[in-house]
Design an enzyme around this catalytic site. Structure first.
Site, short mmCIF file in Angstrom:
data_model
loop_
_atom_site.label_atom_id
_atom_site.label_comp_id
_atom_site.label_asym_id
_atom_site.label_seq_id
_atom_site.Cartn_x
_atom_site.Cartn_y
_atom_site.Cartn_z
N LYS A 120 27.20 4.84 72.26
CA LYS A 120 27.18 6.29 72.08
C LYS A 120 25.77 6.74 71.80
O LYS A 120 24.98 5.97 71.22
CB LYS A 120 28.07 6.69 70.90
CG LYS A 120 28.53 8.12 70.94
CD LYS A 120 29.71 8.25 71.87
CE LYS A 120 30.35 9.60 71.85
NZ LYS A 120 31.69 9.56 72.44
N1 GLU Z 1 32.53 11.06 75.62
C1 GLU Z 1 33.79 10.62 76.12
C2 GLU Z 1 34.55 9.86 75.05
O1 GLU Z 1 34.31 10.02 73.87
C3 GLU Z 1 33.68 9.89 77.45
C4 GLU Z 1 32.88 8.64 77.43
C5 GLU Z 1 32.68 8.02 78.82
O2 GLU Z 1 33.26 8.48 79.77
O3 GLU Z 1 31.91 7.07 78.87
O4 GLU Z 1 35.46 9.13 75.33
#
Ligand code: GLU
Length: 430
Positions: A120
């Site tokens: 993240k």
């Molecule tokens: N931000 C989204 C989540 O928290 C998508 C993450 C992604 O597709 O890599 O799941």
């Protein structure tokens, strides 16, 4: 008495602050690890991130001066594949929050069984007060700082709060300029014409609906008989509410960052969303009562879907929730203390790491399509998403029954078990 080899370690990390997301994640991890009897070596490796990267990002502002922003990328785990997860832009994003979110990505990818680890990113900034040019320069320089750490086989970012398809296009372009050729698979959630996937934008909301479709069967409800309250009207809440409305659910309340609206007979969601788009607020919408963002959580409904941000349901308000099913569209909307209260009240929880996994599932499909150079129709994407979500929901229910635990604990146990197996097979390079 046999000494639990993890006990000291667990005490050392024990959470004290109900609202620290990394502590909330760790508390659930500890409980699941203990129930699984996780090997202490695996426990030690899996409960911490692999890598925490902090970058300082100089940006030439429109006024001509340079401002330096702070950014993070946390890569939690690589046991099952490249790190995967979004990037959020917010004034109050913290390293602890990004660490928690990266771990949740690891468990989320494992729950839906896609071959990624977790990652993240976050940048401390106020995107609503920045021009498009400033945001582009911020994004490009952040990407340049991370150039050695991201890539289709290393770490694949995606959108999250306050980032979108345009942000992903800039990242893809910056990475490609450095690589001297176009590398579409470095990010997911891109615009469709430059390597994005059909259905990706709606995927988190659609995935949420697929899990709710399964959950209401436990209460012998049909979509038409089910009232749904949605906190949030962004990519997850707004699109989720739209899709559920279209499918026949009665959406009785929805909110944005400033508050919400309620009509017990159901809202016309397409009309509400176009009102929001035009007026930038839900306030003043005619056929509904006004509710605050905390009141909305306490409305009587069958399904409550918090689709905004962390720590919305805490020991302070959990007792007052008035729903049968809690469908967690957001990451970490419920604290561990609230979990216990909801459990005692008999609320059925569809935990975030399953409920909102539709986004990363279609991100996986996008990554696959980019690498194949062959793109699927929207029907194929949606159908494969449904298969994945329904299968994961059922696997989780089965696992919960087998171990006689609640659905959140089951989700963590299932995920940790999968990551532990792969880590054990690979061996720990120590
Ligand atoms: N931000 C989204 C989540 O928290 C998508 C993450 C992604 O597709 O890599 O799941």
């Amino acid at each position: 008495m046999i000494k639990n080899p993890m006990a000291d370690e667990m005490r050392r990390f024990k959470g004290t602050d109900e609202k620290n997301p990394f502590e909330a994640m760790s508390e659930r991890f500890d409980r699941a690890a203990q129930l699984l009897g996780l090997d202490p070596d695996l426990y030690a490796v899996m409960r911490v991130p692999s890598r925490e990267i902090k970058v300082y990002i100089p940006v030439r502002m429109d006024s001509g001066h340079i401002e330096v922003f702070e950014g993070f990328r946390v890569q939690h785990n690589f046991a099952r594949g490249p790190a995967k997860g979004g990037i959020r832009y917010a004034p109050d994003v913290t390293l602890d929050e990004v660490k928690a979110l990266s771990a949740w990505m690891t468990w989320k990818c494992a729950v839906v069984n896609v071959p990624f680890g977790g990652g993240k990113g976050g940048i401390i900034c106020n995107p609503h007060q920045m021009s498009i040019g400033e945001l582009e320069r911020l994004t490009r320089r952040y990407t340049a700082e991370l150039i050695d750490f991201i890539g289709p086989d290393k770490d694949v970012p995606a959108p999250d709060m306050n980032t979108n398809e345009q942000t992903m296009a800039w990242i893809m372009d910056t990475y490609s300029m450095h690589a001297r050729h176009t590398v579409t698979a470095v990010v997911t959630g891109k615009p469709v014409p430059i390597g994005g996937s059909l259905g990706r934008r709606e995927a988190t909301g659609r995935g949420l609906m697929f899990t709710v479709n399964e959950a209401i069967k436990r209460f012998n409800l049909t979509p038409e008989q089910t009232s749904v309250v949605v906190q949030g009207s962004g990519n997850v809440g707004g699109l989720g509410a739209s899709l559920m409305h279209e499918y026949g659910y009665k959406i009785t309340a929805i909110s944005d960052i400033n508050g919400g609206i309620y009509n017990k007979n159901g809202l016309d969601i397409p009309e509400v969303l176009s009102y929001l788009q035009m007026n930038k607020t839900l306030e003043g919408y005619k056929e509904a009562d006004t509710v605050s963002n905390s009141e909305i959580l306490e409305l009587e409904c069958d399904v409550l879907a918090p689709c905004a941000t962390e720590n919305q349901i805490t020991s302070e308000n959990a007792e007052r929730l008035n729903c049968k099913i809690l469908a967690e569209g957001a990451n970490g909307p419920t604290t561990p203390k609230a979990d216990q209260i909801l459990h005692d009240k008999g609320v059925f929880v569809i935990p975030d790491i399953l409920a909102n996994a539709g986004g990363v599932t279609v991100s996986y499909f996008e990554w696959v399509q980019d690498r194949m150079g062959y793109f699927w129709s929207e029907d194929v994407v949606n159908q494969r998403l449904e298969e994945k979500m329904v299968a994961s929901f059922n696997e989780l229910s089965h696992f919960a029954q087998l171990h006689n635990v609640d659905s959140r604990t089951a989700a963590y146990m299932l995920a940790i078990d999968r990551v532990a197996y792969d880590t054990r097979m690979r061996g720990i390079y120590a």
